[in-house]
Design a protein around this motif. Structure first.
Motif, PDB file in Angstrom:
ATOM      1  N   THR A  10      -0.188   7.069   1.913  1.00 40.39           N
ATOM      2  CA  THR A  10       0.441   5.749   1.930  1.00 40.39           C
ATOM      3  C   THR A  10       1.847   5.885   1.391  1.00 40.39           C
ATOM      4  O   THR A  10       2.063   6.574   0.390  1.00 40.39           O
ATOM      5  CB  THR A  10      -0.348   4.764   1.035  1.00 40.39           C
ATOM      6  N   GLY A  62     -12.557  -3.777  -0.085  1.00 37.67           N
ATOM      7  CA  GLY A  62     -11.513  -3.877   0.922  1.00 37.67           C
ATOM      8  C   GLY A  62     -11.726  -5.158   1.699  1.00 37.67           C
ATOM      9  O   GLY A  62     -12.303  -6.120   1.192  1.00 37.67           O
ATOM     10  N   LYS A  63     -11.282  -5.159   2.930  1.00 34.54           N
ATOM     11  CA  LYS A  63     -11.462  -6.327   3.783  1.00 34.54           C
ATOM     12  C   LYS A  63     -12.893  -6.411   4.325  1.00 34.54           C
ATOM     13  O   LYS A  63     -13.404  -7.494   4.571  1.00 34.54           O
ATOM     14  CB  LYS A  63     -10.456  -6.265   4.939  1.00 34.54           C
ATOM     15  N   SER A 134      -8.932   1.926   8.296  1.00 29.76           N
ATOM     16  CA  SER A 134      -8.195   0.664   8.374  1.00 29.76           C
ATOM     17  C   SER A 134      -8.456  -0.189   7.141  1.00 29.76           C
ATOM     18  O   SER A 134      -7.545  -0.857   6.622  1.00 29.76           O
ATOM     19  CB  SER A 134      -8.600  -0.079   9.645  1.00 29.76           C
ATOM     20  N   ASN A 135      -9.673  -0.170   6.650  1.00 28.08           N
ATOM     21  CA  ASN A 135     -10.034  -0.910   5.439  1.00 28.08           C
ATOM     22  C   ASN A 135      -9.221  -0.407   4.239  1.00 28.08           C
ATOM     23  O   ASN A 135      -8.725  -1.192   3.426  1.00 28.08           O
ATOM     24  CB  ASN A 135     -11.534  -0.757   5.181  1.00 28.08           C
ATOM     25  N   HIS A 136      -9.062   0.909   4.139  1.00 25.40           N
ATOM     26  CA  HIS A 136      -8.254   1.485   3.061  1.00 25.40           C
ATOM     27  C   HIS A 136      -6.803   1.012   3.168  1.00 25.40           C
ATOM     28  O   HIS A 136      -6.203   0.610   2.168  1.00 25.40           O
ATOM     29  CB  HIS A 136      -8.309   3.015   3.104  1.00 25.40           C
ATOM     30  N   TYR A 137      -6.248   1.063   4.361  1.00 27.07           N
ATOM     31  CA  TYR A 137      -4.845   0.668   4.517  1.00 27.07           C
ATOM     32  C   TYR A 137      -4.652  -0.835   4.289  1.00 27.07           C
ATOM     33  O   TYR A 137      -3.603  -1.241   3.790  1.00 27.07           O
ATOM     34  CB  TYR A 137      -4.289   1.134   5.871  1.00 27.07           C
ATOM     35  N   TRP A 138      -5.640  -1.636   4.597  1.00 24.82           N
ATOM     36  CA  TRP A 138      -5.575  -3.054   4.244  1.00 24.82           C
ATOM     37  C   TRP A 138      -5.434  -3.182   2.731  1.00 24.82           C
ATOM     38  O   TRP A 138      -4.580  -3.928   2.235  1.00 24.82           O
ATOM     39  CB  TRP A 138      -6.828  -3.789   4.734  1.00 24.82           C
ATOM     40  N   ALA A 139      -6.274  -2.454   1.980  1.00 26.55           N
ATOM     41  CA  ALA A 139      -6.232  -2.508   0.509  1.00 26.55           C
ATOM     42  C   ALA A 139      -4.878  -2.042  -0.021  1.00 26.55           C
ATOM     43  O   ALA A 139      -4.331  -2.637  -0.960  1.00 26.55           O
ATOM     44  CB  ALA A 139      -7.357  -1.667  -0.081  1.00 26.55           C
ATOM     45  N   ASN A 141      -1.970  -2.160   1.587  1.00 26.52           N
ATOM     46  CA  ASN A 141      -0.958  -3.183   1.911  1.00 26.52           C
ATOM     47  C   ASN A 141      -1.034  -4.344   0.928  1.00 26.52           C
ATOM     48  O   ASN A 141      -0.002  -4.870   0.492  1.00 26.52           O
ATOM     49  CB  ASN A 141      -1.132  -3.678   3.351  1.00 26.52           C
ATOM     50  N   ILE A 142      -2.248  -4.736   0.556  1.00 24.60           N
ATOM     51  CA  ILE A 142      -2.424  -5.765  -0.474  1.00 24.60           C
ATOM     52  C   ILE A 142      -1.825  -5.253  -1.792  1.00 24.60           C
ATOM     53  O   ILE A 142      -1.204  -6.009  -2.540  1.00 24.60           O
ATOM     54  CB  ILE A 142      -3.918  -6.118  -0.646  1.00 24.60           C
TER      55      ILE A 142
END
Length: 160
Positions: A10, A62-63, A134-139, A141-142
């Motif tokens: 990231t 995550g999401k 994708s769930n990791h990258y959502w976290a 970005n948050i």
């Protein structure tokens, strides 16, 4: 590479000073306050036998509708430029934060090498890996948005 192994880098670029960004990101117990959408609970869990550093028991999400229980502790640190950690539990592996001043911004990089050990993640990674990633990258970005708010909160409190 095993199906449950993940490498998820990231990169963040954020206006600020390297020391202030490092101070926030290196204070694990405070994640629950400033990154509450992901870090649901953090408590001390003793000391790591290998490093002697404090271990934190984490409950994260995550999401997607599942939670992860894992432990983390610092393994090495070069303030304010680098911080490494290890993880065990539902996530097992290592991560390294790097911080570099670039004018009035800080370039932040987090390299996360982790195995999904939570049974659902471990055994479904062969087909669900893109969704879990994708769930990791959502976290993350948050996390960037939360970090921006935390920097602003600190600057306001300091009257800057």
């Amino acid at each position: 590479m095993k199906t449950n192994e993940y490498y998820m880098p990231t990169e963040w670029r954020i206006k600020g000073k390297v020391r202030e960004v490092y101070d926030i990101c290196s204070n694990f117990p405070d994640y629950q306050r400033w990154w509450p959408d992901v870090y649901l609970n953090i408590r001390t869990a003793g000391f790591d036998a290998e490093t002697g550093n404090e271990v934190y028991a984490l409950l994260t999400r995550g999401k997607l509708p599942y939670k992860l229980k894992w432990n983390s502790c610092k393994t090495s640190e070069t303030p304010p430029h680098m911080l490494s950690l290890k993880a065990s539990g539902d996530l097992a592996g290592r991560g390294t934060w790097r911080f570099k001043q670039d004018g009035d911004h800080v370039n932040v990089r987090f390299d996360w090498y982790v195995n999904a050990e939570k049974p659902m993640l471990k055994y479904l990674s062969w087909i669900m890996k893109p969704i879990f990633r994708s769930n990791h990258y959502w976290a993350m970005n948050i996390g960037l948005e939360s970090l921006k708010r935390e920097l602003e909160r600190r600057r306001t409190a300091a009257g800057q």
